[in-house]
Design a protein around this motif. Structure first.
Motif, PDB file in Angstrom:
ATOM      1  N   ARG A   1       0.751  -1.191   0.038  1.00  0.00           N
ATOM      2  CA  ARG A   1      -0.116   0.000   0.066  1.00  0.00           C
ATOM      3  C   ARG A   1       0.791   1.090   0.044  1.00  0.00           C
ATOM      4  O   ARG A   1       2.085   1.246   0.389  1.00  0.00           O
TER       5      ARG A   1
ATOM      6  N   ALA B   1       0.320   5.132   1.672  1.00  0.00           N
ATOM      7  CA  ALA B   1      -0.660   5.758   2.268  1.00  0.00           C
ATOM      8  C   ALA B   1      -0.244   7.306   2.710  1.00  0.00           C
ATOM      9  O   ALA B   1       0.217   7.541   3.893  1.00  0.00           O
ATOM     10  N   PRO B   2      -0.522   8.102   1.813  1.00  0.00           N
ATOM     11  CA  PRO B   2       0.049   9.345   2.152  1.00  0.00           C
ATOM     12  C   PRO B   2      -1.162  10.358   2.895  1.00  0.00           C
ATOM     13  O   PRO B   2      -2.318  10.116   2.796  1.00  0.00           O
ATOM     14  N   SER B   3      -0.688  11.397   3.670  1.00  0.00           N
ATOM     15  CA  SER B   3      -1.424  12.187   4.118  1.00  0.00           C
ATOM     16  C   SER B   3      -1.597  13.516   3.365  1.00  0.00           C
ATOM     17  O   SER B   3      -0.722  14.013   2.601  1.00  0.00           O
TER      18      SER B   3
ATOM     19  N   GLU C   1      -4.332   9.027   4.281  1.00  0.00           N
ATOM     20  CA  GLU C   1      -4.404   9.062   5.938  1.00  0.00           C
ATOM     21  C   GLU C   1      -4.821  10.531   6.140  1.00  0.00           C
ATOM     22  O   GLU C   1      -4.045  11.328   6.446  1.00  0.00           O
TER      23      GLU C   1
ATOM     24  N   TYR D   1      -1.487   8.735  14.182  1.00  0.00           N
ATOM     25  CA  TYR D   1      -1.012   7.807  13.303  1.00  0.00           C
ATOM     26  C   TYR D   1      -0.839   6.360  13.734  1.00  0.00           C
ATOM     27  O   TYR D   1      -0.912   5.449  12.812  1.00  0.00           O
TER      28      TYR D   1
ATOM     29  N   VAL E   1      -2.658   3.198  11.843  1.00  0.00           N
ATOM     30  CA  VAL E   1      -1.919   2.705  10.547  1.00  0.00           C
ATOM     31  C   VAL E   1      -1.998   1.094  10.979  1.00  0.00           C
ATOM     32  O   VAL E   1      -1.977   0.351   9.890  1.00  0.00           O
TER      33      VAL E   1
ATOM     34  N   ARG F   1       7.699   1.477   3.021  1.00  0.00           N
ATOM     35  CA  ARG F   1       7.669   3.112   3.579  1.00  0.00           C
ATOM     36  C   ARG F   1       9.389   3.519   3.774  1.00  0.00           C
ATOM     37  O   ARG F   1      10.181   2.559   3.866  1.00  0.00           O
TER      38      ARG F   1
ATOM     39  N   LEU G   1      10.716   5.853   9.231  1.00  0.00           N
ATOM     40  CA  LEU G   1       9.759   5.080  10.058  1.00  0.00           C
ATOM     41  C   LEU G   1      10.079   3.873  10.669  1.00  0.00           C
ATOM     42  O   LEU G   1       9.170   3.415  11.391  1.00  0.00           O
TER      43      LEU G   1
END
Ligand code: GLU
Length: 281
Positions: free
Chosen positions: A6, A8-10, A42, A196, A200, A214, A218
């Motif tokens: 996936r 998963a951008p904000s 996100e 977050y 997540v 990612r 992180l």
């Protein structure tokens, strides 16, 4: 289980080359395995999320050649799911309310000591001022924190498999490191209903993500995610933390670096292949 990755951008700013690398890598990995690539927006931080940026994300990713199934999961519509996970953690007695603001935390943290980490994945490591508080004392303005030391006692400590370049291998969670260099992270932020970290892990499980791709920034947060997955009885995906795309001065790209935004490269006439080349794919 289908090999599933996936992105998963904000939606809080323009996507830059680092996002392009992450999304392309995740999509390429899924394609190579005959799996699927999913997109997740996100947007739990509604004070910063903007429809304009969400539209731009769809536009930039389609332009790059990425395809994903609809409808796209959006975190802003999933507060009941986060609440259910939070309730499970509250039942276990590993959550407490906290009223400290940034200045309180700075003051309580005291002078730095040699060899003792000051910052974790969420900024300054929480000094534990409110840790004694019961959930029954929670006020509407409080945040909710995970008592990491208690959480470790409750979880059968596990680990995760990392397939990225820098940290390749099997990683066991280290209780001492979790307490000293991660600390009591926030599970529910003020006015957000989640955080977050909580969202997540709930969403990666709901989307049946088998491989989380990612950035290396992180990697530390992954320890918390694996601890939460263990507590909540969720599957632990395989992780791939990839190298960060940096600017000419070696600094990692941030949303405010408009100079490296995909919008800017597109406006200057770059092709999706040019972008692939720029990020080394
Ligand atoms: N929304 C997060 C970000 O944009 C996603 C991080 C993740 O992939 O877990 O950094």
């Amino acid at each position: 289980m289908t090999f599933t990755t996936r992105f998963a951008p904000s939606p809080t700013g323009p996507l830059h080359l680092g996002h392009a690398y992450s999304a392309l890598l995740a999509s390429d990995m899924a394609a190579a395995q005959g799996g699927q690539f999913l997109l997740r927006i996100e947007d739990i931080d509604q004070s910063r999320a903007r429809a304009q940026w969400e539209d731009q994300i769809y536009d930039d990713l389609s332009w790059l050649g990425l395809r994903w199934p609809a409808p796209v999961m959006r975190q802003s519509g999933r507060l009941p799911q986060y609440r259910a996970a939070l309730d499970q953690l509250i039942q276990m007695g590993v959550v407490y309310p906290c009223s400290c603001n940034r200045a309180d935390i700075e003051a309580a943290a005291g002078a730095p000591q040699e060899g003792v980490p000051q910052f974790g994945p969420d900024g300054r490591i929480y000094p534990g001022t409110c840790r004694h508080r019961a959930m029954s004392s929670a006020q509407p303005d409080d945040v909710l924190r995970l008592d990491v030391a208690k959480a470790i006692q409750r979880a059968d400590m596990t680990g995760f498999t990392e397939t990225g370049e820098t940290y390749h291998g099997a990683h066991k969670l280290d209780p001492d490191a979790l307490i000293s260099s991660v600390g009591d992270i926030i599970l529910v932020r003020r006015n957000m209903g989640s955080s977050y970290h909580l969202s997540v892990v709930v969403d990666d499980a709901a989307q049946m993500i088998t491989h989380v791709v990612r950035g290396e920034d992180l990697f530390e947060a992954t320890q918390i995610h694996v601890l939460l997955q263990t507590l909540l009885g969720l599957p632990i995906p395989i992780y791939r933390h990839h190298r960060l795309i940096r600017d000419d001065a070696g600094k990692r790209l941030a949303k405010r670096d408009d100079a490296r935004s995909l919008m800017k490269y597109r406006a200057e006439g770059a092709s999706p292949l040019d972008i692939r080349e720029m990020v080394g794919l």
